[in-house]
Design an enzyme around this catalytic site. Structure first.
Site, mmCIF file in Angstrom:
data_model
loop_
_atom_site.group_PDB
_atom_site.id
_atom_site.type_symbol
_atom_site.label_atom_id
_atom_site.label_comp_id
_atom_site.label_asym_id
_atom_site.label_seq_id
_atom_site.Cartn_x
_atom_site.Cartn_y
_atom_site.Cartn_z
ATOM 1 N N HIS A 1 -7.061 8.167 5.985
ATOM 2 C CA HIS A 1 -6.028 7.504 5.195
ATOM 3 C C HIS A 1 -5.483 6.293 5.940
ATOM 4 C CE1 HIS A 1 -1.817 7.558 3.296
ATOM 5 N NE2 HIS A 1 -2.637 7.246 2.318
ATOM 6 N N ARG A 2 -5.610 5.111 5.346
ATOM 7 C CA ARG A 2 -5.218 3.855 5.981
ATOM 8 C C ARG A 2 -5.929 3.735 7.333
ATOM 9 N NH1 ARG A 2 1.353 4.343 4.663
ATOM 10 N NH2 ARG A 2 1.050 5.383 2.673
ATOM 11 N N GLU B 1 -9.840 5.029 3.619
ATOM 12 C CA GLU B 1 -9.082 4.429 2.523
ATOM 13 C C GLU B 1 -8.264 3.287 3.092
ATOM 14 O OE1 GLU B 1 -5.091 4.561 0.083
ATOM 15 O OE2 GLU B 1 -5.460 4.637 2.229
ATOM 16 N N ASP C 1 -5.298 -0.005 1.693
ATOM 17 C CA ASP C 1 -4.481 -0.548 0.600
ATOM 18 C C ASP C 1 -4.628 -2.057 0.603
ATOM 19 O OD1 ASP C 1 -2.997 2.016 -0.048
ATOM 20 O OD2 ASP C 1 -2.499 1.755 2.077
ATOM 21 N N HIS D 1 0.038 -1.913 3.044
ATOM 22 C CA HIS D 1 0.538 -0.900 2.114
ATOM 23 C C HIS D 1 1.788 -1.345 1.355
ATOM 24 C CE1 HIS D 1 2.771 2.674 0.789
ATOM 25 N NE2 HIS D 1 1.578 3.171 0.545
ATOM 26 N N GLU E 1 -7.808 0.840 -2.331
ATOM 27 C CA GLU E 1 -6.709 1.118 -3.262
ATOM 28 C C GLU E 1 -6.011 -0.189 -3.607
ATOM 29 O OE1 GLU E 1 -3.528 3.887 -2.174
ATOM 30 O OE2 GLU E 1 -2.400 3.110 -3.880
ATOM 31 N N LYS F 1 -3.097 -2.381 -4.796
ATOM 32 C CA LYS F 1 -1.627 -2.251 -4.828
ATOM 33 C C LYS F 1 -1.047 -3.531 -5.418
ATOM 34 C CE LYS F 1 -0.337 1.397 -2.034
ATOM 35 N NZ LYS F 1 -0.043 2.625 -2.778
ATOM 36 N N ASP G 1 -4.387 11.358 7.518
ATOM 37 C CA ASP G 1 -4.065 10.391 8.580
ATOM 38 C C ASP G 1 -4.776 10.762 9.880
ATOM 39 O OD1 ASP G 1 -2.195 9.037 6.938
ATOM 40 O OD2 ASP G 1 -0.616 10.451 7.491
HETATM 41 O O1 G3P Z 1 -5.035 6.603 -2.059
HETATM 42 C C1 G3P Z 1 -4.326 7.726 -1.648
HETATM 43 C C2 G3P Z 1 -2.960 7.348 -1.142
HETATM 44 O O2 G3P Z 1 -3.117 6.324 -0.214
HETATM 45 C C3 G3P Z 1 -2.024 6.930 -2.236
HETATM 46 O O3 G3P Z 1 -0.726 6.712 -1.799
HETATM 47 O O4 G3P Z 1 1.162 5.350 -1.015
HETATM 48 O O5 G3P Z 1 -0.463 6.278 0.632
HETATM 49 O O6 G3P Z 1 -1.120 4.408 -0.858
HETATM 50 P P1 G3P Z 1 -0.279 5.640 -0.716
HETATM 51 MG MG MG Z 2 -3.170 4.173 -0.252
#
Ligand code: G3P
Ligand code: MG
Length: 245
Positions: A13-14, A40, A42, A55, A115, A117, A237
């Site tokens: 994540h990120r 992933e 953003d 993000h 993702e 945004k 994470d």
């Molecule tokens: O894509 C999964 C997750 O990243 C969505 O929420 O706010 O962490 O971008 P957020």
């Molecule tokens: Mg995200």
């Protein structure tokens, strides 16, 4: 539902946000070092329309800058320190453009979930510019990027570009109106917050032909429980979370 070998069970994540400043190249290198097969990130547009990996809508939490990302040109964003908030070890780590990040991720041999945004006024432009940038650098030989968003308009635009890349519908929690929208958009996956996610919801999504991805899971027993409930992949994470041993 079969789990295609193209799809991972774990997505950093990120990058590896527990170990390095989120959404930076350092975070993607770290995820790769920890064995992540996918990450992933953003993406949003800066002033001038260049997609950057970031993000929040505003700079304060993760940089030494002030104000909205959308009100800063790329050269202004590039002068910021996006690492020190996390640790002095990452001082002056820059905000990457989407192209820079994808180039590194592809060279590291990982798959990517982009993702989208958007800001409220630029959903379609965010999708268009992000996918144009991605198409330029992402190798055709690699598994195509998975494009996800909480914003249905951005997903619609992504779909209309005709790249054939898989889409993921993002929602905070399961609601039938979201499922209807995901089916209308022909997304292949449905991404939900882990908190409160139930087996009957996972089953309903599978029956509708959707893979179920869930975020953000940083606890091993929760990860095991969710995977046992039938979740296809978790965002974490901490990409070491499911490492053997
Ligand atoms: O894509 C999964 C997750 O990243 C969505 O929420 O706010 O962490 O971008 P957020
Ligand atoms: Mg995200």
């Amino acid at each position: 539902m079969q789990n295609s070998p193209l799809w991972p069970r774990l997505i950093g994540h990120r990058g590896a946000a527990k170990w390095a400043p989120e959404n930076t190249l350092a975070s993607f290198f770290c995820a790769a070092d920890m064995g992540a097969q996918w990450v992933e990130l953003d993406v949003r547009l800066c002033k001038g329309g260049i997609p950057v990996v970031f993000h929040d809508a505003t700079l304060e939490r993760t940089t030494n800058g002030l104000g909205r990302v959308a009100e800063h040109r790329l050269d202004e964003l590039k002068s910021l320190d996006a690492g020190s908030w996390f640790s002095r070890r990452f001082k002056d780590e820059p905000i990457p453009t989407l192209e820079e990040a994808l180039d590194v991720i592809a060279k590291l041999g990982m798959g990517v979930n982009i993702e989208l945004k958007p800001d409220p006024e630029n959903a379609r432009e965010t999708a268009r510019r992000a996918l144009e940038a991605a198409r330029l650098v992402w190798p055709e030989s690699a598994p195509p990027p998975l494009i996800s968003s909480f914003d249905a308009e951005a997903l619609e635009e992504a779909s209309s570009l005709g790249l054939g890349w898989p889409l993921g519908y993002l929602a905070g929690r399961f609601e039938s109106r979201h499922l209807e929208k995901a089916l209308a958009l022909k997304t292949g996956s449905f991404h939900l917050a882990a908190h409160g996610l139930r087996r009957d919801q996972i089953d309903a999504l599978h029956q509708a032909g959707l893979r179920v991805f869930t975020y953000t899971v940083n606890d091993l027993s929760q990860a095991r429980q969710l995977l046992a409930m039938g979740v296809d992949a978790i965002f974490t994470d901490d990409p070491k979370i499911l490492a053997p041993g």
